[in-house]
Design an enzyme around this catalytic site. Sequence first.
Site, mmCIF file in Angstrom:
data_model
loop_
_atom_site.group_PDB
_atom_site.id
_atom_site.type_symbol
_atom_site.label_atom_id
_atom_site.label_comp_id
_atom_site.label_asym_id
_atom_site.label_seq_id
_atom_site.Cartn_x
_atom_site.Cartn_y
_atom_site.Cartn_z
ATOM 1 N N GLN A 33 -40.580 -6.248 -70.971
ATOM 2 C CA GLN A 33 -39.932 -5.008 -70.537
ATOM 3 C C GLN A 33 -38.712 -4.722 -71.402
ATOM 4 O O GLN A 33 -38.097 -5.631 -71.965
ATOM 5 C CB GLN A 33 -39.551 -5.067 -69.050
ATOM 6 C CG GLN A 33 -38.485 -6.080 -68.707
ATOM 7 C CD GLN A 33 -37.935 -5.912 -67.309
ATOM 8 O OE1 GLN A 33 -38.095 -4.865 -66.676
ATOM 9 N NE2 GLN A 33 -37.281 -6.942 -66.790
ATOM 10 N N HIS A 81 -33.758 -1.041 -50.074
ATOM 11 C CA HIS A 81 -34.659 -1.296 -48.959
ATOM 12 C C HIS A 81 -34.411 -0.278 -47.846
ATOM 13 O O HIS A 81 -33.343 0.331 -47.765
ATOM 14 C CB HIS A 81 -34.459 -2.712 -48.428
ATOM 15 C CG HIS A 81 -34.964 -3.773 -49.358
ATOM 16 N ND1 HIS A 81 -35.052 -5.094 -49.005
ATOM 17 C CD2 HIS A 81 -35.415 -3.706 -50.639
ATOM 18 C CE1 HIS A 81 -35.538 -5.803 -50.011
ATOM 19 N NE2 HIS A 81 -35.754 -4.981 -51.026
ATOM 20 N N TYR A 123 -26.257 -8.147 -55.465
ATOM 21 C CA TYR A 123 -27.084 -8.896 -56.418
ATOM 22 C C TYR A 123 -27.115 -8.203 -57.767
ATOM 23 O O TYR A 123 -26.935 -8.830 -58.814
ATOM 24 C CB TYR A 123 -28.494 -9.016 -55.844
ATOM 25 C CG TYR A 123 -29.493 -9.728 -56.725
ATOM 26 C CD1 TYR A 123 -29.571 -11.113 -56.731
ATOM 27 C CD2 TYR A 123 -30.371 -9.015 -57.540
ATOM 28 C CE1 TYR A 123 -30.496 -11.780 -57.522
ATOM 29 C CE2 TYR A 123 -31.304 -9.663 -58.329
ATOM 30 C CZ TYR A 123 -31.364 -11.046 -58.322
ATOM 31 O OH TYR A 123 -32.280 -11.692 -59.108
ATOM 32 N N TYR A 124 -27.315 -6.897 -57.774
ATOM 33 C CA TYR A 124 -27.347 -6.158 -59.039
ATOM 34 C C TYR A 124 -25.953 -5.827 -59.536
ATOM 35 O O TYR A 124 -25.765 -5.572 -60.724
ATOM 36 C CB TYR A 124 -28.224 -4.916 -58.888
ATOM 37 C CG TYR A 124 -29.682 -5.278 -59.040
ATOM 38 C CD1 TYR A 124 -30.251 -5.421 -60.298
ATOM 39 C CD2 TYR A 124 -30.474 -5.543 -57.935
ATOM 40 C CE1 TYR A 124 -31.566 -5.807 -60.462
ATOM 41 C CE2 TYR A 124 -31.792 -5.923 -58.081
ATOM 42 C CZ TYR A 124 -32.338 -6.057 -59.353
ATOM 43 O OH TYR A 124 -33.636 -6.458 -59.510
ATOM 44 N N GLN A 125 -24.962 -5.841 -58.657
ATOM 45 C CA GLN A 125 -23.589 -5.700 -59.127
ATOM 46 C C GLN A 125 -23.243 -6.877 -60.035
ATOM 47 O O GLN A 125 -22.675 -6.692 -61.119
ATOM 48 C CB GLN A 125 -22.616 -5.654 -57.948
ATOM 49 C CG GLN A 125 -21.158 -5.568 -58.350
ATOM 50 C CD GLN A 125 -20.308 -4.833 -57.346
ATOM 51 O OE1 GLN A 125 -20.808 -4.165 -56.458
ATOM 52 N NE2 GLN A 125 -19.007 -4.929 -57.478
ATOM 53 N N ASP A 162 -31.293 -11.678 -43.989
ATOM 54 C CA ASP A 162 -31.994 -10.599 -44.667
ATOM 55 C C ASP A 162 -32.973 -11.242 -45.638
ATOM 56 O O ASP A 162 -32.617 -12.196 -46.339
ATOM 57 C CB ASP A 162 -31.017 -9.694 -45.415
ATOM 58 C CG ASP A 162 -31.680 -8.440 -45.948
ATOM 59 O OD1 ASP A 162 -32.447 -8.550 -46.928
ATOM 60 O OD2 ASP A 162 -31.438 -7.352 -45.408
ATOM 61 N N HIS A 218 -36.025 -6.141 -41.627
ATOM 62 C CA HIS A 218 -34.566 -6.165 -41.551
ATOM 63 C C HIS A 218 -34.112 -6.061 -40.100
ATOM 64 O O HIS A 218 -34.905 -5.777 -39.205
ATOM 65 C CB HIS A 218 -33.981 -5.014 -42.376
ATOM 66 C CG HIS A 218 -34.416 -5.029 -43.802
ATOM 67 N ND1 HIS A 218 -35.596 -4.457 -44.217
ATOM 68 C CD2 HIS A 218 -33.846 -5.573 -44.910
ATOM 69 C CE1 HIS A 218 -35.733 -4.637 -45.528
ATOM 70 N NE2 HIS A 218 -34.690 -5.316 -45.963
ATOM 71 N N HIS A 247 -34.316 -0.187 -56.218
ATOM 72 C CA HIS A 247 -34.190 -1.547 -55.694
ATOM 73 C C HIS A 247 -33.759 -1.554 -54.235
ATOM 74 O O HIS A 247 -33.597 -2.627 -53.648
ATOM 75 C CB HIS A 247 -33.188 -2.355 -56.522
ATOM 76 C CG HIS A 247 -33.707 -2.764 -57.859
ATOM 77 N ND1 HIS A 247 -34.794 -3.595 -58.007
ATOM 78 C CD2 HIS A 247 -33.296 -2.466 -59.121
ATOM 79 C CE1 HIS A 247 -35.035 -3.793 -59.292
ATOM 80 N NE2 HIS A 247 -34.142 -3.116 -59.992
ATOM 81 N N GLU A 288 -25.675 -39.540 -32.585
ATOM 82 C CA GLU A 288 -26.621 -39.180 -31.526
ATOM 83 C C GLU A 288 -25.894 -38.542 -30.349
ATOM 84 O O GLU A 288 -26.119 -38.876 -29.185
ATOM 85 C CB GLU A 288 -27.413 -40.408 -31.072
ATOM 86 C CG GLU A 288 -28.247 -41.030 -32.190
ATOM 87 C CD GLU A 288 -29.079 -42.215 -31.739
ATOM 88 O OE1 GLU A 288 -29.002 -42.561 -30.543
ATOM 89 O OE2 GLU A 288 -29.810 -42.773 -32.569
ATOM 90 N N HIS A 291 -30.518 -0.952 -66.076
ATOM 91 C CA HIS A 291 -31.268 -1.090 -67.333
ATOM 92 C C HIS A 291 -30.599 -0.282 -68.442
ATOM 93 O O HIS A 291 -30.510 -0.725 -69.588
ATOM 94 C CB HIS A 291 -32.708 -0.607 -67.143
ATOM 95 C CG HIS A 291 -33.553 -1.532 -66.322
ATOM 96 N ND1 HIS A 291 -34.919 -1.631 -66.477
ATOM 97 C CD2 HIS A 291 -33.242 -2.408 -65.339
ATOM 98 C CE1 HIS A 291 -35.397 -2.516 -65.621
ATOM 99 N NE2 HIS A 291 -34.396 -2.999 -64.914
#
Length: 750
Positions: free
Chosen positions: A166, A434, A276-278, A452, A483, A432, A683, A221
């Site tokens: 890609q 949800h 996550y993409y940040q 999540d 979710h 991306h 225990e 991208h």
Amino acid sequence: MRMTAYLRAFSATLACGISLAAIGAFPVHAETGDVDSLGAESGDVVTEMAMQTADDDTATGHGSEAAKPATLFDAEVARATAFVDDMMRAGVNVPMPKDPGGGYTHEQHKKNYKAMVEAGELYRLNGDAKYAGFVRDMLLAYADLYPKLGPHPARSNQQYGRLFWQNLNDAVWLVNSIQAYDNIRASLNDKDRKKIDILFRSAAEFMSVESVKTFDRIHNHATWSTAGVGMTGYVLGDKNLVDKALLGSKKDGKAGFLRQMDQLFSPDGYYAEGPYYQRYALWPFIVFADAIDKNDPSQKIFERRDAILLKAMNTAIHLTYKGRFFPFNDAIKDKSLNTEEMYQGVAIAYAKTKNPQLLSIAQYQRRVALSAAGRAVADGIAQGLSQPFPFQSMLLRDGPSGDDGAVAILRHGDSDTGQALVAKNSSQGMGHGHFDKLSWQFYDNGQEVVTDYGAARFLNVVAKDGGKYLPENESWAKQSIAHNVLVVDEKSHFDGDVKIADTLPPKQIAYQAGDDFSYSIGQINTAYEGVGMTRNMAMVSIEGLKHPIIVDVMRVTSAAPHQYDMPLHYQGHITRIGPQLSSNVETRPVLGKDNGYQHIWVDATAQPVSQNAFITWQLDNRFYTWRWAPFAGSEMILAEIGANDPMFNLRREPIMIQRAKGAGNAIFAGILESHGKYDGAAEQTIASDSQIKSMKIVNGNGADVMVIETLNGVRVAIGFAHNEQADMEHSVDIDGQLVKWTGPAARIKL
């Protein structure tokens, strides 16, 4: 667009390198599952070994600086030297591309750019000509290969690359390789320099002309693509390439790097596609901005939009618990602050701000960038300048203007073992994203308790569809039932149409953080036609309870009857269940046919649920009880993910679903309690059952009030008003006692 005098001077002194070298390079892999054998974990081992060696030298008096302990930067140099020397011994290997992510040729080209960029840095640091020669030989091999390449043979539905399957990976190759070239370019003879210049011009043309649709997108991208082209422009002294990178292929400002800065971040530094993409996008943003700053300081790039890039770096750190990013949208859960992007980002941000709190993040990472900025971080730590990073409750607005909803983070205690409630009232997050409007997650005791799913993908595992997103990412992970959100009539929000969802974000109605009471209120009226949803979430401390509880009150309005499903995704093993169950012990029915329901096995049901509506589970050494106020005639479903999954692509995780049929206006109200302790070694078990005696919801006079009573007799009311104006007064009768408050929400001791 004004350019620096550098570009004019560069033409006269073409053989001289530019100031990209001052940025320092650290290789980053495209988001295709690019995990290699020298990732964060193995790097930590190398770091520890290098520091141990330095300590041994100090103890024995060996070495020219025996009295000076090794820094993280020393360890980074040792790690990079070992890796590059191994690559040099193996020789230049530039294979004809053929494999998808995770395949041999894919991984070899990744290792090549990683080795080049680190060899370039080592050459800059110590001047050893063997490193410059290695980069030169590798780039000359690529210069021979590149003209032979067309669209990658393993391309799929993504914009194709040439070296990789890609386009994104090709852009990452360019960002890294151009930095390596910058560091050694001045050492080359004219013949080699001209040949390699042609290679980079060809790669930049592929990005900005042949792949113009990607280049001109407002998307991560495109950030990688514009960064690669722009940095190439600076190295080659090509103003046209720089202008294209900054302003888009037409150089009209409607696309390009500057437009991406303005559109992809909110005023609070929250990135549109989620944490996550940040993390992933920040590397090209930060490193290209640093190149711009050094070559064209008149841009004042780090001051743009109230220093948005530095703010975004800080925000990214806040979007973590125990170092791991909150897994919104298409997220892989194992991504943490220990990623190459964050090493580089922390270093550059520290170099720009000298914020000592960033040093504590580098200490947590146990790595620094192989750069001048990375050295500054290591020196700051060695000098004892580090201060704790201030993880705290905060509201992060979404959208370029901050009006596309928000993410509310409510914290109690530290960021490793304390509590964090995350209310996701943010925008769709583009492709991306949800379908999870008004969802939430909860962390406690170092664990993700209310979960999540993140992405359905085995990153870089070739056996799992080449490491790409699996079909179940669409059929399960993105669907609303996956979710912690309200699902109406077994359909996902916006009927699963991302184009519609992108235009209709939720609203963040109210937010407040306090010592014993913090809350977030989000609202959306467009996820389903004719259905309005307002979700009130709070973190509440109650006398006698060791940990705050989480309060969740969802108000639903509709003139027509519907089936409502309210799932709770959690981690742990059930220890006690309130309602009487009917268990499916011989067969496992599937809950539905589509929109994610086809992936749910039904293990047990309880119907109707009228009292004792709770489940308790154990996770690690703590217990959790979810208690809710059931509808008359409602049903509880205990289920597990994994149906209709012949290739075992989905993780097997538990779900509890509240189901109400034929409902119009409705209230879903529940509390999550953290309690007790399990000590396996001794225990010993303490308080494995809930410490709350009862909870109920009282509606009336334009408000919803949850009344909670503990086993010790403490009674607390949590009020949420339908009118959320800050100065509006409210009153509700609770068992003959008039409870009053002002504003959207309140905690009242009864």
